[in-house]
Design an enzyme around this catalytic site. Sequence first.
Site, PDB file in Angstrom:
ATOM      1  CG  ASN A 261      37.567  31.644  48.024  1.00  0.00           C
ATOM      2  OD1 ASN A 261      37.865  31.515  48.881  1.00  0.00           O
ATOM      3  ND2 ASN A 261      37.020  32.634  47.346  1.00  0.00           N
TER       4      ASN A 261
ATOM      5  CG  ASP B 194      38.122  37.893  41.242  1.00  0.00           C
ATOM      6  OD1 ASP B 194      37.828  38.802  41.849  1.00  0.00           O
ATOM      7  OD2 ASP B 194      39.014  36.920  41.065  1.00  0.00           O
TER       8      ASP B 194
ATOM      9  CE  LYS C 247      22.167  16.510  42.484  1.00  0.00           C
ATOM     10  NZ  LYS C 247      22.048  15.322  42.948  1.00  0.00           N
TER      11      LYS C 247
ATOM     12  CG  PHE D 295      44.167  40.970  52.621  1.00  0.00           C
ATOM     13  CD1 PHE D 295      43.163  41.745  53.391  1.00  0.00           C
ATOM     14  CD2 PHE D 295      45.278  40.375  53.409  1.00  0.00           C
ATOM     15  CE1 PHE D 295      43.636  41.898  55.067  1.00  0.00           C
ATOM     16  CE2 PHE D 295      45.511  40.300  54.863  1.00  0.00           C
ATOM     17  CZ  PHE D 295      44.519  41.131  55.399  1.00  0.00           C
TER      18      PHE D 295
ATOM     19  CE  LYS E 257      44.888  42.469  42.110  1.00  0.00           C
ATOM     20  NZ  LYS E 257      44.827  41.162  42.738  1.00  0.00           N
TER      21      LYS E 257
ATOM     22  CE  LYS F 292      40.819  45.513  44.063  1.00  0.00           C
ATOM     23  NZ  LYS F 292      39.689  44.697  44.131  1.00  0.00           N
TER      24      LYS F 292
HETATM   25  O1  C5P Z   1      41.267  42.352  42.866  1.00  0.00           O
HETATM   26  P1  C5P Z   1      41.533  41.373  43.815  1.00  0.00           P
HETATM   27  O2  C5P Z   1      40.264  40.191  44.051  1.00  0.00           O
HETATM   28  O3  C5P Z   1      42.898  40.793  43.791  1.00  0.00           O
HETATM   29  O4  C5P Z   1      41.484  42.339  45.002  1.00  0.00           O
HETATM   30  C1  C5P Z   1      41.541  41.752  46.454  1.00  0.00           C
HETATM   31  C2  C5P Z   1      40.896  42.711  47.362  1.00  0.00           C
HETATM   32  O5  C5P Z   1      39.516  43.253  46.791  1.00  0.00           O
HETATM   33  C3  C5P Z   1      40.518  42.058  48.655  1.00  0.00           C
HETATM   34  O6  C5P Z   1      40.856  43.092  49.736  1.00  0.00           O
HETATM   35  C4  C5P Z   1      39.167  41.608  48.326  1.00  0.00           C
HETATM   36  O7  C5P Z   1      38.391  41.370  49.678  1.00  0.00           O
HETATM   37  C5  C5P Z   1      38.434  42.811  47.580  1.00  0.00           C
HETATM   38  N1  C5P Z   1      37.550  42.427  46.539  1.00  0.00           N
HETATM   39  C6  C5P Z   1      36.367  42.980  46.589  1.00  0.00           C
HETATM   40  N2  C5P Z   1      35.295  42.596  45.638  1.00  0.00           N
HETATM   41  C7  C5P Z   1      35.636  41.705  44.573  1.00  0.00           C
HETATM   42  C8  C5P Z   1      36.934  41.205  44.590  1.00  0.00           C
HETATM   43  C9  C5P Z   1      37.792  41.516  45.640  1.00  0.00           C
HETATM   44  O8  C5P Z   1      36.049  43.872  47.329  1.00  0.00           O
HETATM   45  N3  C5P Z   1      34.575  41.293  43.800  1.00  0.00           N
END
Ligand code: C5P
Length: 402
Positions: free
Chosen positions: A210, A279, A289, A323, A337, A341
Amino acid sequence: MSLKNHKILLGISGGIAAYKSCLLIRLLVKAGAEVKVVLTKAGAQFVTKTTLETLSGNPVACEMFPPAQFVGTHHISYAEWADLIVLAPATANLIGKIANGIADDLLTTLVMAKQSAVMIAPAMNTEMYNNPIVQENIAKLKERGYLFLAPASGELACGSEGVGRLAEPEEIFTTIERYFQKSASLAGKRVVVTAGPTRERIDPVRYISNFSSGKMGYALATEAVDRGAEVVLISGLTALVAPAGVRLIPIESAAQLQKKVKSEFARADILIMAAAVADFRPAETAKRKLGDPVPAQIKLKPNPDILAEVGRSKKKSQVTVGFALEVGASKANALRKLKEKNLDLIVMNDPTVKGAEFGGDYNIATIYPGDGGEWQLARMTKRELAAVILDKIEEKLATGGA
Ligand code: C5P
């Protein structure tokens, strides 16, 4: 607060507000600080060496190459001596020189050799202050961690009204006091910051990733180091240089990040997940390759949610911050979130908003704390936002955390 044992180098450049610096020296000396003054040639047009030497109790230096008592490295010894460099008043010229790497007199040379923070209090005519060149120079320096005291609005020496007046000596003094209080505010705390993108390998030469630049995470790590914390920065590949004083752990994929976060979090007081974790990743990384034939599909599978995992095992004394990048800034998503989390704070921002784009130096964020409320913040540099986030974390630690 006593400023005993704090060494402050005050740089005075050529502005009528230089007379206010005399009052600032009195306040600093009264609070126990040791003050040395370096005066530019133009500054000497406004206040005399004798006045400044009497008030500070120390010799005042003006020239890079004084005719008597010349010491070839005195710019370095000044830089080494100072716990904090304060430039007040700072003219457009002084700011411009520092921002552009010019070191053509004693003051600019010692700032170039700085080993401490630099606090700048600009003072100039409104048109000069609003000139985009001056504003760009200020933004550039802010991004590099220079601290600024915004000038006040009011009557100016040139007879006009507007922004540009040097902040009052009392305000500069309080900001200096706060700086020294803050510089040890996270002493003894272990902070883990994650930053940058993850790369998920498709085959030996390709990956999914990304646009994360890592700037927000690096700003947070720098701010935490400046507050005396022990900082571990777990970072995906970025174009940035790790701030001095942090332990850098480079990672590539979400799986590697997960492993490092898990082991580092066990001993941490604070975890700030600014990394843009992909994600999903290819279900399998091809050994060769791909391309012949071109695969019609690449099968993906979800990455583990690292922050949610950490949230499940977190101790009461540990603070976690996430974030939420929300296009269209969805408060509901951010709050979901925050809860899912088990975070203490979530910082929501929208990278599609003008002025807060991916990869830029600025951000426009809203912070939601786990115990309710919200702080909508103005557009500010990532470094400034890092300071706000750490202030909120410190409040949390003081009221119920570690
Ligand atoms: O769910 P989302 O990706 O929007 O969440 C964002 C937050 O979760 C960020 O702080 C990111 O660093 C963390 N994150 C994570 N593991 C993932 C995806 C996001 O710790 N697989």
